[in-house]
Design an enzyme around this catalytic site. Structure first.
Site, PDB file in Angstrom:
ATOM      1  N   GLU B  62      -1.867  -9.118  -9.144  1.00 24.64           N
ATOM      2  CA  GLU B  62      -3.072  -9.652 -10.222  1.00 24.64           C
ATOM      3  C   GLU B  62      -2.707 -10.301 -11.207  1.00 24.64           C
ATOM      4  O   GLU B  62      -3.508 -11.214 -11.652  1.00 24.64           O
ATOM      5  CB  GLU B  62      -3.782  -8.135 -10.630  1.00 24.64           C
ATOM      6  CG  GLU B  62      -4.587  -7.392  -9.708  1.00 24.64           C
ATOM      7  CD  GLU B  62      -3.581  -6.566  -8.645  1.00 24.64           C
ATOM      8  OE1 GLU B  62      -2.591  -6.417  -8.847  1.00 24.64           O
ATOM      9  OE2 GLU B  62      -4.401  -6.098  -7.635  1.00 24.64           O
ATOM     10  N   HIS B 131     -11.211   2.867  -9.072  1.00 25.49           N
ATOM     11  CA  HIS B 131     -12.026   1.670  -8.420  1.00 25.49           C
ATOM     12  C   HIS B 131     -13.022   1.421  -9.190  1.00 25.49           C
ATOM     13  O   HIS B 131     -13.617   0.341  -8.936  1.00 25.49           O
ATOM     14  CB  HIS B 131     -12.154   1.979  -6.814  1.00 25.49           C
ATOM     15  CG  HIS B 131     -10.831   1.847  -6.015  1.00 25.49           C
ATOM     16  ND1 HIS B 131      -9.990   2.710  -6.107  1.00 25.49           N
ATOM     17  CD2 HIS B 131     -10.710   0.898  -5.316  1.00 25.49           C
ATOM     18  CE1 HIS B 131      -9.022   2.489  -5.083  1.00 25.49           C
ATOM     19  NE2 HIS B 131      -9.525   1.192  -4.526  1.00 25.49           N
TER      20      HIS B 131
HETATM   21  C1  LIG Z   1      -3.746  -3.032  -8.144  1.00 26.38           C
HETATM   22  C2  LIG Z   1      -4.205  -2.622  -6.924  1.00 26.38           C
HETATM   23  N1  LIG Z   1      -4.530  -4.007  -6.385  1.00 26.38           N
HETATM   24  C3  LIG Z   1      -5.398  -3.922  -5.166  1.00 26.38           C
HETATM   25  C4  LIG Z   1      -5.651  -2.776  -4.683  1.00 26.38           C
HETATM   26  C5  LIG Z   1      -6.648  -2.701  -3.346  1.00 26.38           C
HETATM   27  N2  LIG Z   1      -5.563  -2.139  -2.296  1.00 26.38           N
HETATM   28  C6  LIG Z   1      -5.675  -0.946  -1.845  1.00 26.38           C
HETATM   29  S1  LIG Z   1      -4.206  -0.693  -0.801  1.00 26.38           S
HETATM   30  C7  LIG Z   1      -3.851  -2.303  -0.734  1.00 26.38           C
HETATM   31  C8  LIG Z   1      -2.843  -2.569   0.067  1.00 26.38           C
HETATM   32  C9  LIG Z   1      -1.523  -2.091  -0.291  1.00 26.38           C
HETATM   33  O1  LIG Z   1      -0.533  -2.352   0.730  1.00 26.38           O
HETATM   34  P1  LIG Z   1       0.681  -1.507   1.017  1.00 26.38           P
HETATM   35  O2  LIG Z   1       1.394  -1.271  -0.624  1.00 26.38           O
HETATM   36  O3  LIG Z   1       1.604  -2.298   1.994  1.00 26.38           O
HETATM   37  O4  LIG Z   1       0.376   0.129   1.109  1.00 26.38           O
HETATM   38  P2  LIG Z   1      -0.470   0.399   2.726  1.00 26.38           P
HETATM   39  O5  LIG Z   1      -1.752   0.396   2.490  1.00 26.38           O
HETATM   40  O6  LIG Z   1       0.363  -0.485   3.795  1.00 26.38           O
HETATM   41  O7  LIG Z   1       0.056   1.970   3.083  1.00 26.38           O
HETATM   42  C10 LIG Z   1      -4.602  -2.753  -1.570  1.00 26.38           C
HETATM   43  C11 LIG Z   1      -4.585  -4.524  -1.823  1.00 26.38           C
HETATM   44  C12 LIG Z   1      -5.486  -1.791  -5.353  1.00 26.38           C
HETATM   45  N3  LIG Z   1      -5.544  -0.458  -4.992  1.00 26.38           N
HETATM   46  N4  LIG Z   1      -4.691  -1.824  -6.634  1.00 26.38           N
END
Ligand SMILES: Cc1ncc(C[n+]2csc(CCOP(=O)(O)OP(=O)(O)O)c2C)c(N)n1
Ligand SMILES: Cc1ncc(C[n+]2csc(CCOP(=O)(O)OP(=O)(O)O)c2C)c(N)n1
Ligand SMILES: [Mg+2]
Ligand SMILES: [Mg+2]
Lengths: 323, 325, 323, 325
Positions: B62, B131
């Site tokens: 972000e 959220h």
């Molecule tokens: C700070 C933040 N930005 C965006 C999100 C929305 N979001 C939730 S999970 C995710 C992807 C995360 O990817 P990863 O760390 O690879 O975990 P995975 O879902 O693959 O287990 C995003 C962008 C969030 N929860 N927190």
């Protein structure tokens, strides 16, 4: 790579100007009530700014940090407007709103300076994005300290710049201190450049007290970036000869260390080299010194004689047109 | 007239502005390829239409997203970046509040930062307090930013187009519930000026001030109270900064009563600002104490009965109005 | 290193439980109005949680993220309390306040889970700091995704943990996707483990679908950490077989890729190995599966029959004692 | 009685609590070895006294610093961490607002986060808007946190000791100007409860509500106005959350007039909250409109005349009071 004599001259000139400018500030900031705020100098680190900027084109951008005087002067900022700004005068480059810590000089493509440590990194990525978006051949340089390399913004910025192969040079001015912490007290990594592997991008270490070496490394990285080859992390090893700011008694910096690095003064080093190579005469050098002293005197006079801003001006420039 | 959800209206605004001005680009997490495949969502289809040069999916970073906007805007582009959910504003807040908002001032007016930060906001989808956390009051307390919170698809489109053309940094908060509530949107080109509130319903007994999703709640309560003979005026602020004091004060001068309604938690919420402004300026016209109807001072809970309880509704609003009539 | 048969059994058991738990959720979350919020499953990634937790001691802490079911079940959380929480019932482990995304189970030393991507990293450093401060021999494990490794918090956390040589294991569950972005679309680094060099600390890559391999790698890193050797960055390569959440149609994930990784199912893999080595019989396996199905059925029944919280409860637990 | 600046008072509180409870530790940028060498500053000398195990200098990493506090506190320690200047709260705000404040709720009350975040705040040292930006209103709008802003050395000591013993996360904001204004501090052990405002001066004509450095401004104005026969009551809130409504409302019930004074920028500042609370509860006792005396809605400028103009002073306060008397 052979560094042209006129480039050396350019670097020497900007280092001398910076040193004279800051020598004046060192004195002025001791006088109660003359200059507001902290006073943060780059004495001893001038080769980084001068080497980097000598390798840049006018259309290239720089994003600087709290230790910005050298960066901005090397990029061509007007010492008068800077000095008046440092005084907080209406004629300052930012009308007295910024002071010494966030000098912005859009005229030389230094559109903003941030004193939030690490804050310049994401911004420089944005500027470089615009350059690539418009298919320009210009690049952006972000200048930051070894301490800033511990901020999360460093990581996010290098990753994004690498992902999008943006024309940005991340120049870490490793002066071996971040505030009162020695380099090895704030990270265990031996070199900031080692972090380049994590993005990945080229990581280069250079002697930050050797202006021509900085120039050469910057030129290479610039070439790569301008040709679509993506960012470089360039670590310039140097030393913070003065305190973090002028109020810092440097009680944690070993005296011998300071003395050692003063011997490695980047200005003396380049002067000596140029004198030896015969591309600079003693008279020319004296003239250069005199020129920079004069420029600074003039800047101080300008600042002293300039008016204070009117309080009504405090409300201007928050928005493009008032709300 | 076309009926669109607010997501689609935002989409149209983005499309039109991107067609109009090649300097406009989008960036954010999933603004191109999204984990949803849903034409109701704001950036759906724009990657296909404008290509990956102008619709940039970013890593989960972000600070980098917001910094991208700051840097690109000062270099002459018109970034529209997205912060996925309002609580993640925290992670971008240094770039937005200490940089986007202040760097113009720090330049003495020499540099400009024409950028838009779109943020999805609002409780009601069971995702919990990391959220759902409405932080418009933070943004409004940050000089240098404009803060827009549309209540209808038509406003969202017109206001976003204005935001993109604004020379200042604008934070544009979209309540996700509104994505799925269709409303009329003019077909022809239009701009809605930022800084003009709208009297959504005229009334004489009490002024209800609201924005975003809560305007709908206010209108519902107003029409229910009309049957009891209580005549409610509903003012939709549309933007918190600039604040349209004229409309606001004019309304309360007329009715002499004020209820402010927002979803954000109560203490330190923007309702306080509204109350203070009105109190300072129209005290002598007031007939009754103010009321604030807001989310309670708790993080948004997940459990459905608790989350429903959290979100202010027309029952709570009606009760508050009745207290002061 | 030879992995003891009972450890394999433990891992198989927890993987089966997780799979059964999430298979049930997959169905339940389709039923309108039954389960609030998003539904994020770790199907196909169970070996990471099971391998890691099998290598831990009870007193070790874990800090998990949005994809937490497997982590918590492997650490020993009660499936009934988890399921009731996911339903939003008063009997849930967090009284319905957290739901599926931030399940906290202090009873098994998982005191908090955060759905802010990257948010667990600085917290895990704090927990590990407390362990070192009190001279305990326990360690902390932070589980996070490949996407989280792009957040600034990753960088700050690894630097601080390395600087202070804290007993923390940074376990990156690289499932090749962060939201809708493939791994190579969100970073150019070939492996998250490469970033270890930047702090520096050991960086290890392991097959995340091979529970015994994860177990072994974790055991080693745990040993190092518990003995004052500092943190390790352990990257477990696996695959997100389902969408980011259950509402994700996976339109961007190639079908063949999903099919390929389904064949690499960590449960089938371990079952096969154990059957072949004769440390598991077909009957025992059937019994294990049956046990996990039963546990999940019981959990669902418990959740279904549990009461909703009363609205007054919304005000509880904000502060230790009400203001 | 000993005369101490607020920095020294904070230092005593830290020392006493560290002696009392081995679980208390300090962390932050320069809390051990500092770029200043000044006994008036809050953590001066503590590294020497308690050693590097308990006084931790950190890298420049605000997220890590705040996360350290979150993690260490849930694991049973009592962290007192420092964010150097208020604007950098942005960088720590995800950890403080989305984590420290919410994780207890998200655990259903099972986990506790007894931590203190000390933040240096206040304009007046010519460093500009990236160092000077009072954000207490943000913190107060974040359920789960307590927000303390002492106005005197004695309060700072007693409140900080209470904060360290509090089971909840407490954000403790220290105005740097107060570091250098000595005041009496009792020698013997004492705690000042969080959540109790103090009537610093009794008066009958108007209530001035202030906190932190502005309490001194209010008292100065009050004694000057006394000569004109205007009798000002000064209420020092001491903490914004919890808010001592009883004292606040009691005072306005008596005087019928309210002026709120804070250094933070006006729009969205905590004065709005105070106005709203009072308006809701004691409307029928009011004799005049409220006034807010605050920093203007601009970033703090560096130039000395502009910065002086930014900071509310007794002249502005007196003018506001005269308007409503
Ligand atoms: C700070 C933040 N930005 C965006 C999100 C929305 N979001 C939730 S999970 C995710 C992807 C995360 O990817 P990863 O760390 O690879 O975990 P995975 O879902 O693959 O287990 C995003 C962008 C969030 N929860 N927190
Ligand atoms: C985000 C943030 N944190 C803390 C500070 C206070 N601060 C100013 S400069 C500095 C040290 C920076 O060190 P380094 O990056 O190495 O730059 P140097 O001063 O050595 O040039 C600190 C901690 C700040 N300005 N911004
Ligand atoms: Mg440094
Ligand atoms: Mg992933």
């Amino acid at each position: 790579m052979k560094v042209p004599a006129e480039k050396k001259m350019e670097m020497l000139r900007s280092m001398l100007l910076t040193r004279a400018f800051e020598d004046a500030l060192q004195v002025l900031c001791q006088i109660q009530g003359k200059i507001p705020g902290m006073m943060i100098l780059c004495t001893g680190q001038e080769a980084v700014a001068s080497g980097v900027c000598a390798a840049l084109q006018n259309e290239d951008f720089i994003i600087s940090n709290h230790r910005s005087h050298g960066h901005l002067l090397a990029k061509g900022a007007d010492p008068k407007a800077l000095m008046a700004e440092i005084y907080g005068k209406r004629t300052g480059c930012n009308k007295g709103k910024s002071g010494t810590l966030h000098l912005a000089v859009p005229e030389v493509n230094a559109p903003c300076t941030t004193t939030v440590v690490g804050g310049g990194l994401p911004i420089s990525v944005g500027v470089a994005f615009a350059q690539k978006y418009r298919k320009e051949s210009a690049v952006t340089v972000c200048l930051f300290g070894d301490g800033a390399a511990d901020e999360g913004s460093f990581h996010e910025s290098l990753n994004l710049a690498s992902l999008w192969q943006l024309p940005v040079l991340f120049v870490c001015e490793n002066n071996l201190y971040a505030g009162a912490q020695r380099f090895e007290e704030h990270t265990r990594v031996k070199s900031i450049a080692d972090r380049a592997a994590g993005y990945p991008m080229p990581g280069v270490v250079v002697d930050g007290n050797d202006a021509p070496a900085v120039y050469t490394a910057t030129l290479r990285a610039r070439e790569t970036a301008a040709n679509g080859g993506g960012p470089t992390l360039l670590e310039c090893r140097t030393y913070r000869c003065r305190g973090h700011g002028e109020a810092d008694p440097q009680h944690y910096q070993p005296k011998e260390e300071i003395a050692l690095w003063k011997q490695r003064c980047p200005i003396l080093k380049l002067e000596k080299e140029m004198l030896q190579k015969g591309i600079l005469s003693a008279e020319e050098l004296e003239k250069l010194r005199e020129d920079s002293r004069k420029a600074v005197q003039e800047a101080v006079r300008f600042a002293e004689e300039s008016p204070w801003p009117d309080v009504a001006e405090a409300f201007q420039d928050v928005y493009v047109s008032d709300l | 007239m076309q009926q669109l959800g607010m997501g689609q209206a935002v989409q149209q605004a983005l499309r039109e502005e991107m067609l109009r001005d090649p300097n406009v680009f989008l960036a954010g997490e999933g603004v191109g390829v999204s984990i949803h495949f849903n034409p109701y969502l704001p950036t759906h289809g724009l990657l296909e239409e404008f290509g990956p040069e102008r619709v940039k999916d970013t890593p989960v970073s972000e600070q980098a997203i917001a910094g991208l906007a700051v840097g690109a805007s000062v270099a002459g582009l018109r970034p529209v970046v997205e912060i996925m959910f309002n609580p993640f504003f925290t992670l971008a807040s240094d770039m937005i509040v200490n940089h986007a908002a202040k760097l113009r001032y720090l330049s003495g007016g020499k540099s400009t930062f024409p950028l838009v930060v779109r943020i999805k906001t609002g409780a009601g989808f069971g995702a919990g307090c990391q959220h759902s956390h409405n932080l418009e009051a933070w943004v409004a307390h940050s000089p240098g930013l404009k803060v827009v919170m549309p209540s209808s698809p038509a406003d969202a489109k017109g206001l976003l187009k204005s935001a993109i053309r604004d020379e200042n940094p604008v934070v544009f908060l979209e309540d996700m519930t509104l994505y799925f509530m269709p409303g009329p949107v003019p077909q022809e080109e239009y701009l809605t000026p930022i800084g003009k509130a709208e009297v959504k319903r005229e009334g004489t007994h009490v002024t209800v001030v609201a924005w975003s999703k809560m305007v709908g709640v206010a209108l519902k309560a107003a029409s229910q109270l009309a049957e009891e003979g209580i005549d409610v005026e509903v003012v939709d602020l549309r933007s918190l900064v600039p604040l349209d004091k004229e409309t606001l004060l004019g309304s309360v001068r007329k009715t002499g009563r004020l209820v402010v309604l927002h979803e954000a938690t109560r203490t330190g919420g923007f309702a306080g600002e509204i109350c203070a402004v009105v109190m300072e300026e129209v005290f002598w016209n007031l007939k009754a104490p103010f009321r604030r109807v807001t989310g309670p001072d708790i993080p948004v809970p997940v459990s459905p009965p608790l989350e429903r309880f959290y979100i202010p509704d027309e029952e709570k609003l009606k009760a508050a109005i009745r207290e002061i009539i």
